[in-house]
Design an enzyme around this catalytic site. Structure first.
Site, PDB file in Angstrom:
ATOM      1  CB  THR A  87      29.044 -41.565  24.084  1.00  0.00           C
ATOM      2  OG1 THR A  87      27.680 -41.840  23.689  1.00  0.00           O
ATOM      3  CG2 THR A  87      29.355 -42.854  24.293  1.00  0.00           C
ATOM      4  CG  HIS A  89      30.311 -36.512  29.731  1.00  0.00           C
ATOM      5  ND1 HIS A  89      29.988 -35.208  30.459  1.00  0.00           N
ATOM      6  CD2 HIS A  89      29.468 -37.559  30.175  1.00  0.00           C
ATOM      7  CE1 HIS A  89      28.791 -35.285  31.021  1.00  0.00           C
ATOM      8  NE2 HIS A  89      28.631 -36.452  31.043  1.00  0.00           N
ATOM      9  NE  ARG A 100      28.392 -53.214   9.292  1.00  0.00           N
ATOM     10  CZ  ARG A 100      29.008 -52.309   8.834  1.00  0.00           C
ATOM     11  NH1 ARG A 100      30.068 -51.749   8.295  1.00  0.00           N
ATOM     12  NH2 ARG A 100      27.914 -51.818   7.715  1.00  0.00           N
ATOM     13  CG  ASN A 192      41.526 -35.288  32.070  1.00  0.00           C
ATOM     14  OD1 ASN A 192      40.517 -34.895  32.770  1.00  0.00           O
ATOM     15  ND2 ASN A 192      41.755 -34.791  30.761  1.00  0.00           N
ATOM     16  CG  HIS A 198      32.525 -31.946  33.618  1.00  0.00           C
ATOM     17  ND1 HIS A 198      31.910 -30.590  34.003  1.00  0.00           N
ATOM     18  CD2 HIS A 198      31.912 -32.333  32.477  1.00  0.00           C
ATOM     19  CE1 HIS A 198      31.052 -30.453  32.946  1.00  0.00           C
ATOM     20  NE2 HIS A 198      31.012 -31.378  32.273  1.00  0.00           N
ATOM     21  NE  ARG A 203      25.893 -37.365  32.117  1.00  0.00           N
ATOM     22  CZ  ARG A 203      24.825 -37.327  31.203  1.00  0.00           C
ATOM     23  NH1 ARG A 203      23.581 -37.475  31.343  1.00  0.00           N
ATOM     24  NH2 ARG A 203      25.137 -36.906  29.935  1.00  0.00           N
TER      25      ARG A 203
HETATM   26  C1  LIG Z   1      20.344 -34.800  34.070  1.00  0.00           C
HETATM   27  C2  LIG Z   1      20.638 -34.616  32.818  1.00  0.00           C
HETATM   28  C3  LIG Z   1      19.784 -34.247  31.775  1.00  0.00           C
HETATM   29  C4  LIG Z   1      20.196 -34.094  30.266  1.00  0.00           C
HETATM   30  N1  LIG Z   1      19.101 -34.119  29.434  1.00  0.00           N
HETATM   31  C5  LIG Z   1      19.551 -33.883  28.184  1.00  0.00           C
HETATM   32  C6  LIG Z   1      18.461 -33.783  27.055  1.00  0.00           C
HETATM   33  O1  LIG Z   1      17.240 -33.878  27.294  1.00  0.00           O
HETATM   34  N2  LIG Z   1      18.852 -33.616  25.841  1.00  0.00           N
HETATM   35  C7  LIG Z   1      20.480 -33.326  25.338  1.00  0.00           C
HETATM   36  O2  LIG Z   1      20.558 -33.402  24.193  1.00  0.00           O
HETATM   37  N3  LIG Z   1      21.222 -33.526  26.485  1.00  0.00           N
HETATM   38  C8  LIG Z   1      20.828 -33.744  27.611  1.00  0.00           C
HETATM   39  N4  LIG Z   1      21.761 -33.865  28.562  1.00  0.00           N
HETATM   40  C9  LIG Z   1      23.143 -33.964  28.280  1.00  0.00           C
HETATM   41  C10 LIG Z   1      23.936 -32.365  28.595  1.00  0.00           C
HETATM   42  O3  LIG Z   1      23.304 -31.363  27.977  1.00  0.00           O
HETATM   43  C11 LIG Z   1      25.310 -32.448  28.140  1.00  0.00           C
HETATM   44  O4  LIG Z   1      25.403 -32.527  26.531  1.00  0.00           O
HETATM   45  C12 LIG Z   1      26.271 -33.599  28.562  1.00  0.00           C
HETATM   46  O5  LIG Z   1      25.670 -33.782  29.931  1.00  0.00           O
HETATM   47  C13 LIG Z   1      27.726 -33.335  28.487  1.00  0.00           C
HETATM   48  O6  LIG Z   1      28.272 -32.367  29.297  1.00  0.00           O
HETATM   49  P1  LIG Z   1      29.027 -31.113  29.070  1.00  0.00           P
HETATM   50  O7  LIG Z   1      28.046 -30.103  28.274  1.00  0.00           O
HETATM   51  O8  LIG Z   1      29.291 -30.604  30.303  1.00  0.00           O
HETATM   52  O9  LIG Z   1      29.978 -31.266  28.017  1.00  0.00           O
HETATM   53  P2  LIG Z   1      31.275 -32.430  28.027  1.00  0.00           P
HETATM   54  O10 LIG Z   1      31.405 -32.771  26.759  1.00  0.00           O
HETATM   55  O11 LIG Z   1      31.372 -33.129  29.270  1.00  0.00           O
HETATM   56  O12 LIG Z   1      32.494 -31.287  28.122  1.00  0.00           O
HETATM   57  C14 LIG Z   1      33.219 -30.657  29.514  1.00  0.00           C
HETATM   58  C15 LIG Z   1      32.918 -29.285  29.557  1.00  0.00           C
HETATM   59  O13 LIG Z   1      34.069 -28.601  28.417  1.00  0.00           O
HETATM   60  C16 LIG Z   1      33.374 -27.586  27.980  1.00  0.00           C
HETATM   61  N5  LIG Z   1      32.937 -27.627  26.325  1.00  0.00           N
HETATM   62  C17 LIG Z   1      33.088 -28.836  25.798  1.00  0.00           C
HETATM   63  N6  LIG Z   1      32.662 -28.677  24.548  1.00  0.00           N
HETATM   64  C18 LIG Z   1      32.341 -27.276  24.479  1.00  0.00           C
HETATM   65  C19 LIG Z   1      32.164 -26.556  23.413  1.00  0.00           C
HETATM   66  N7  LIG Z   1      31.602 -27.019  22.079  1.00  0.00           N
HETATM   67  N8  LIG Z   1      31.553 -25.421  23.513  1.00  0.00           N
HETATM   68  C20 LIG Z   1      31.985 -24.921  24.753  1.00  0.00           C
HETATM   69  N9  LIG Z   1      32.253 -25.603  25.728  1.00  0.00           N
HETATM   70  C21 LIG Z   1      32.539 -26.893  25.609  1.00  0.00           C
HETATM   71  C22 LIG Z   1      31.967 -27.263  28.628  1.00  0.00           C
HETATM   72  O14 LIG Z   1      32.469 -26.300  29.843  1.00  0.00           O
HETATM   73  C23 LIG Z   1      31.691 -28.514  29.374  1.00  0.00           C
HETATM   74  O15 LIG Z   1      30.925 -28.269  30.589  1.00  0.00           O
HETATM   75  C24 LIG Z   1      21.646 -34.142  29.956  1.00  0.00           C
HETATM   76  C25 LIG Z   1      22.564 -34.173  30.839  1.00  0.00           C
HETATM   77  C26 LIG Z   1      22.115 -34.452  32.341  1.00  0.00           C
HETATM   78  C27 LIG Z   1      23.380 -34.554  33.529  1.00  0.00           C
END
Ligand SMILES: Cc1cc2nc3c(=O)[nH]c(=O)nc-3n(C[C@H](O)[C@H](O)[C@H](O)COP(=O)(O)OP(=O)(O)OC[C@H]3O[C@@H](n4cnc5c(N)ncnc54)[C@H](O)[C@@H]3O)c2cc1C
Length: 247
Positions: A87, A89, A100, A192, A198, A203
């Site tokens: 979640t 993403h 609940r 989508n 992505h 993942r």
């Molecule tokens: C192996 C692994 C370890 C991880 N460990 C941790 C951890 O220890 N702690 C933790 O908190 N998280 C962790 N994460 C989560 C990671 O940091 C991301 O928050 C999560 O995978 C969501 O992916 P995303 O950042 O690509 O964003 P998504 O929500 O999937 O969005 C897709 C893309 O849209 C763009 N985007 C979306 N929102 C924004 C925004 N506000 N500003 C700019 N661009 C945006 C970016 O280009 C992003 O890549 C981990 C993830 C992985 C795969």
């Protein structure tokens, strides 16, 4: 864990191709047949033209058209730990089973010790399992037997305590605080095709945890049946490349 495709754009690759062709055509594509829209794309058959265009789009990073094809998946029995990862993403829509309104008051704690209600990580019983940040993980049979015993006893007791709190009149949304993070949850998610790629980049990667990786691989298998040219190309040319920020 089980994953099913609930609903999806009926002909996703026609939508993707029509959207992409729109960008480079002077005509209004909605008044044209799909064959006419694709006439200038290289290939002898419509299928070949679709393959050419989709490969070209993915190869050149023209990902916008893939946002028009949407799919909804129903996941049964992922852990709340996995759900917390998934979640994150932000372009995926979720519906999550409520703790609940759904109380696990009829689950037998003895069955929990056997694997019901709480996901058991493979490392609980695999002596050779090495975690992502562990230098060495292998242990002897006696140690892993103890590990399994501690794990199963802990989850059994958690569910027993949870049910006792329910019996003592505590609301389910508060009693759940004692349940383990491995407790199973059912989730509906819509995303989508671009977002699916992505999520898979992040993942299905080797450094992702086993549970979300398994889930993502199952989703990719379903996506390959639903939107075959796109996900065949993804599998062959894009998967496991170094993660790109926003494919
Ligand atoms: C192996 C692994 C370890 C991880 N460990 C941790 C951890 O220890 N702690 C933790 O908190 N998280 C962790 N994460 C989560 C990671 O940091 C991301 O928050 C999560 O995978 C969501 O992916 P995303 O950042 O690509 O964003 P998504 O929500 O999937 O969005 C897709 C893309 O849209 C763009 N985007 C979306 N929102 C924004 C925004 N506000 N500003 C700019 N661009 C945006 C970016 O280009 C992003 O890549 C981990 C993830 C992985 C795969």
């Amino acid at each position: 864990m089980k994953v099913e495709l609930l609903e999806a754009t009926p002909d996703p690759e026609e939508v993707i191709c029509r959207a992409a062709r729109n960008d480079y055509m002077s005509e209004y594509g909605a008044d044209m047949s799909f064959e006419e829209v694709m006439a200038d794309v290289e290939g002898d058959t419509l299928e070949e033209r679709k393959r050419t265009l989709i490969g070209h789009l993915l190869n050149h990073g023209h990902f916008g058209p893939f946002e028009h094809a949407q799919a909804t998946f129903h996941v049964e029995g992922m852990s709340r730990s996995c759900m917390a990862q998934l979640t994150r993403h932000r372009h995926v829509s979720f519906d999550v089973q409520s703790m609940r309104y759904v109380a696990f008051d009829d689950v037998d704690p003895a069955d929990v010790a056997e694997g019901e209600l709480v996901v058991t990580p493979p490392s609980a019983s695999d002596p050779d399992w090495v975690g992502r940040n562990q230098k060495g993980g292998a242990v002897d049979e006696e140690t892993v037997a103890k590990r399994e015993e501690v794990f199963t006893e802990s989850v059994r007791r958690s569910v027993e305590d949870y049910q006792e709190l329910l019996d003592l009149g505590m609301p389910p949304e508060d009693a759940r605080f004692v349940l383990p993070i491995g407790t199973e949850v059912n989730v509906v998610m819509s995303l989508n095709a671009r977002m699916l790629m992505h999520v898979a980049d992040m993942r299905a990667a080797a450094d992702a945890q086993w549970e979300i990786r398994t889930l993502t691989e199952d989703v990719l298998d379903l996506a390959a049946d639903w939107c075959p040219l796109t996900f065949d190309y993804y599998e062959e040319h894009m998967k496991n490349r170094k993660n790109r920020l926003a494919p």
